[in-house]
Design an enzyme around this catalytic site. Structure first.
Site, short mmCIF file in Angstrom:
data_model
loop_
_atom_site.label_atom_id
_atom_site.label_comp_id
_atom_site.label_asym_id
_atom_site.label_seq_id
_atom_site.Cartn_x
_atom_site.Cartn_y
_atom_site.Cartn_z
CG ASP A 1 43.57 40.06 32.66
OD1 ASP A 1 42.86 40.49 31.74
OD2 ASP A 1 43.24 39.13 33.41
CD GLU B 1 40.63 45.72 28.29
OE1 GLU B 1 40.72 44.55 27.88
OE2 GLU B 1 40.78 46.04 29.48
CG ASP C 1 37.22 38.30 30.98
OD1 ASP C 1 38.15 37.49 30.80
OD2 ASP C 1 37.32 39.26 31.75
#
Length: 948
Positions: free
Chosen positions: A553, A556, A630
């Site tokens: 998760d 980035e 998300d």
């Protein structure tokens, strides 16, 4: 005669002189040519290289100096020296390098390159003068450059790929695409053209692509207030609790993009208690398509000339883009109103614009990166887009075979808080006989304040190994666990990593806390030793419990949410490979590399699976898939997933998924009743109907819970529809797993934009809401509430069968198809073979039912049924089989060819149930079984024929 001879002699000498001069500027290399540009302009390249990778791939580099930087690429695999023959022909002006499939002609004077195919047809050309701009800058005290390469595009050309973006655009021609990793945005610097070529831009830094101009602030328009005053809009801030409290002021631009910009709000304004309205008008001195970019969270409505042109909602902490494209006339005053209802004190809005493209600009595209030592790109050509994607994987690596269980259904939520919740959820699925292969354990399974400990909280997860044993042995279910590259300062792991220099600790040095209130930092995956150490931690405390897959998760990386890119780079700081700017987009690639290499080192024959929130070129070689982040639980979010996913897979990375139902939920859905509850149920049903045809089929999101039985009761159409498509996914498993085999062995792509299969049909180039799932099934999602039909286009290369009724329709027409609550329109291409298996509840379940082979007649058809050992790497050693099915329309015969290959445990003797579907035959797909219909044939691996 004498004078004529002297004249020809003079011309010959001049020609030799110029050819010799040209040769001075051209150096032949073992794998290509190097050209010293005669007349470089300011900030231009001094030297250009063209190197041959294959007959269809050329590597182009351009250096500002006479030498070339030799830093190893992160996105590329190690390319072997070329054995591809090529020839070089020089003139006094140009030099042409030719392979069997390509010709690249370079101007010696400017370095401009023209690409043609072997027949001489122009494929692409750099813009006049070479289109190269290399502007010096400094990073980490070292010389660096801003590098840009522009190209001239064909008028009827469409451009795809470039990762995953949420603005609803499919064909990116004429738009701005920022390649910058961000939650819900995935940057992949690979562009694919409808003209059957691709550009792989080998640069890891933040990159602008296609139209590289920045959006302009709306202050550059001619603005008017709501009273007609020239020079600004009227901004009105209203207190939600006391509507009489109103603050009004002039504002000439709207830019509250990130946390630092919120300081420009009027003094005393508390966003969570405020609504904002901007009103007035604007004029432009340009006629044509204007583009407005809305970046917002909360509720936002944009009206131009009293027409609602954008209506968005997004959770306050995660803004998103909306691209508004509208034709406006020069000198006309247009009304503008923007309504913003923020959610919480960290909500964001920015509204910018871009003037119409000139005729020249409409037919140009470019890449511009903020850090590099050279212009560096690969030109990849092919007969079709599949060929081009195959070239991308030649450069960046094969897409691994995913474990078969990953193709089944995954249940997830944010979050299962205890071991009992995990086990009870799976038990309920098995009790209800709903297909399930994987359950997901999201974040905060660790003890409070121990993020990065890589340990389970013993109070809530008292026996992780026992939990995994029960999941595996009792319920035949896998578990994927969320693992972050993030460590709290107080954890022992942080201290150990920091002592070895493996932590990027600027975030801690500045005392920046995360949303749970703790100091935190990320490790440095660009350091090979740090990657090994990270793997050791998760191996010791997590993998040894029996975990099956990894959820990487916030890759980035999300160091500090809602900060502008400049601050995010600052928070990362210098990595093992230098300034953060240099490799800004490649964090997820290096993170995945460490997990992949780590697991294969300790468990070499168990297939790895990773799900990452970010992705980059080359990620597919590390057994990683990507999801769309998300996103919101709204109809427009569902709609935008379709082009986002298609562009992602057309970027060369085949495995993608979105959160079925959307991740973040409006408050109105949390304890919904009545009409709101019915909308929630229908939204989820429609998303499941779409999600079953994505490469990965998974539900996830915040409350309300996403399990089918928590969405609706058994007698509700939403429940019935979700169950229908769950069963359909498992019936299609032989088809799906065969496509996975094609993806590895033949560089196939399962989820396919229509231009991949119907490039000759120009009507498909801009169709963003239809796609092919494999070679047979045309998918047409429904993305509007209470919509019971939808308009769709049937490509013109062949006819189409209605999947549910087998009604035949001619191609090349736009139809209005039935889309009742329980079903989305599906069509099967004339000349298709669709192998389906028995009804099962997990992918490894054994069944005595034969495979049913549906043959959709009318044209010749073929399909290769692929099988292997499902969960190990023996396929890399040649242990797999293919059974070719070929239907000949002229002879009305299906031929099942000799089986090719074998593997341990292969079913040697089997029964196939053959169901022919024709224009005048009433056979249809049956979700339960076609056991009582069709022709049963026994197959022992040897060729046999079946007549229609």
């Amino acid at each position: 005669m004498k004078n004529l001879k002297q004249y020809y002699l003079f011309l010959f000498v001049i020609l030799i002189f110029f050819q010799a001069a040209a040769q001075e500027n051209v150096t032949k290399l073992s794998d290509g040519i190097e050209i010293k540009i005669k007349k470089p302009q300011r900030n231009d390249a001094a030297v250009v290289r063209i190197q041959v990778v294959s007959n269809s791939i050329l590597h182009i580099t351009a250096s500002p100096t006479t030498t070339f930087d030799t830093t190893k690429s992160l996105m590329l695999v190690d390319l072997k020296p070329t054995a591809t023959p090529f020839e070089v022909i020089s003139s006094n002006e140009n030099v042409t390098l030719s392979t069997a499939n390509l010709k690249a002609t370079v101007s010696i004077e400017t370095g401009e390159i023209l690409f043609k195919d072997a027949a001489g047809k122009t494929l692409l050309k750099e813009t006049k003068g070479g289109g190269k701009t290399i502007t010096g800058t400094t990073l980490d005290g070292k010389q660096s450059y801003i590098v840009k390469q522009s190209f001239t595009s064909e008028t009827d050309e469409a451009l795809y790929g470039l990762g995953q973006h949420q603005n609803g655009v499919f064909n990116y021609k004429g738009t701005k695409v920022l390649l910058s990793q961000y939650n819900t945005e995935v940057a992949i610097p690979f562009l694919v053209s409808s003209k059957n070529y691709g550009i792989l831009w080998d640069n890891n830094s933040l990159t602008k692509s296609v139209d590289t101009r920045d959006f302009e602030k709306i202050s550059t328009l001619r603005l008017y207030s709501d009273k007609g005053d020239k020079g600004w809009l009227t901004a009105t801030y209203t207190n939600k609790k006391d509507p009489k409290k109103v603050l009004s002021r002039p504002e000439s631009f709207i830019d509250y993009s990130y946390i630092p910009s919120l300081k420009h709000l009027p003094e005393g304004i508390i966003l969570e208690n405020t609504t904002v309205k901007w009103e007035g008008a604007f004029e432009t001195d340009f006629s044509g398509e204007h583009q407005f970019n809305l970046w917002s969270s909360g509720y936002t409505n944009v009206y131009i000339d009293d027409k609602l042109v954008a209506a968005r909602w997004r959770q306050g902490w995660n803004a998103t883009n909306e691209l508004i494209r509208i034709h406006l006339e020069k000198g006309t005053k247009h009304k503008l109103k923007i309504e913003w209802d923020p959610l919480g004190n960290e909500s964001f809005i920015c509204f910018n614009w871009s003037k119409p493209l000139t005729e020249v600009q409409k037919n140009e595209f470019a890449f511009e990166s903020e850090a590099g030592q050279k212009i560096d790109y690969f030109f990849v050509s092919g007969k079709n887009i599949d060929d081009v994607i195959s070239g991308y994987r030649t450069l960046t690596g094969k897409a691994t075979m995913m474990p078969k269980w990953s193709m089944g259904f995954w249940q997830s939520r944010e979050r299962y808080k205890t071991q009992d919740e995990i086990l009870n959820t799976v038990a309920e699925f098995r009790k209800r006989k709903i297909g399930l292969d994987n359950i997901v354990l999201d974040w905060r399974y660790w003890r409070e304040g121990q993020w990065g400990s890589q340990e389970f909280d013993p109070e809530r997860f008292p026996d992780p190994k026992g939990m995994m044993k029960t999941l595996h042995e009792k319920y035949n279910t896998k578990l994927m666990i969320s693992v972050w590259a993030k460590f709290y300062e107080d954890t022992q792991n942080y201290k150990d990593l920091e002592a070895k220099g493996y932590i990027l600790k600027r975030n801690v040095a500045e005392n920046r806390k995360d949303w749970l209130g703790f100091n935190n930092a990320i490790y440095d995956p660009f350091n090979p030793d740090a990657r090994k150490e990270f793997w050791k931690l998760i191996n010791k405390n997590i993998y040894t419990t029996g975990i099956d897959a990894w959820w990487m998760d916030a890759s980035e990386p999300d160091v500090h949410s809602n900060m502008p890119p400049e601050v995010r780079k600052e928070m990362i700081g210098n990595t093992f490979l230098g300034a953060a700017e240099i490799n800004y987009n490649a964090f997820s690639l290096m993170n995945a590399k460490g997990i992949y290499e780590g697991q294969r080192s300790v468990d070499p024959n168990k297939r790895i699976f990773m799900l990452t929130r970010s992705g980059f070129a080359g990620l597919q070689r590390y057994a990683a898939a990507t999801w769309s982040g998300d996103i919101g639980s709204r109809w427009e979010d569902l709609n935008n997933q379709i082009p986002a996913g298609l562009n992602f897979t057309m970027s060369g990375l085949p495995y993608w998924t979105s959160d079925i139902g959307g991740f973040s939920v409006e408050t109105r859905y949390e304890n919904a009743t009545g009409e709101t509850l019915e909308e929630w149920r229908e939204l989820n049903a429609r998303w499941y109907q779409y999600g079953v045809f994505c490469p990965l089929f998974r539900a996830h999101g915040q409350f309300p819970y996403r399990e089918i039985y928590n969405i609706a009761p058994e007698d509700h159409p939403a429940y019935k529809s979700i169950l229908f498509y769950n069963k359909l996914r498992y019936r299609m498993m032989p088809y799906i797993y065969s496509l996975i085999g094609q993806t590895y062995h033949n560089d196939y792509t399962m989820m396919r934009g229509l231009p991949m299969d119907f490039s000759s049909d120009k009507k498909v180039l801009n169709i963003a809401n239809q796609f092919m799932f494999g070679p047979a099934i045309l998918v047409n999602p429904v993305t509007e509430y209470k919509k019971r039909s939808r308009e769709l286009y049937l490509p013109n290369t062949n006819g189409w069968y209605n999947f549910y009724t087998s009604e035949f329709l001619e191609g090349g027409q736009t139809i209005t198809a039935e889309a009742k609550y329980e079903q989305i329109p599906l069509f099967v291409k004339e000349g298709s073979i669709l192998p389906c298996g028995p009804n099962i509840e997990y992918t490894s379940q054994k069944s005595s039912e034969p495979f049913t082979i549906y043959v959709y007649t009318g044209k010749d058809a073929s399909f290769s049924l692929y099988e292997d050992e499902n969960t190990n790497y023996n396929y890399e050693k040649g242990k797999f089989s293919n059974i070719e099915f070929q239907y000949n329309e002229a002879s009305k015969t299906l031929t099942i060819a000799d089986r090719k290959g074998s593997f341990d445990g292969m079913q040697k003797n089997r029964v196939f149930n053959i169901v022919f579907i024709g224009k005048n035959k009433n056979s249809t797909f049956n979700l339960i079984s076609n056991a009582n219909e069709g022709q049963k044939v026994k197959y022992n691996g040897s060729k046999l024929e079946v007549k229609f």
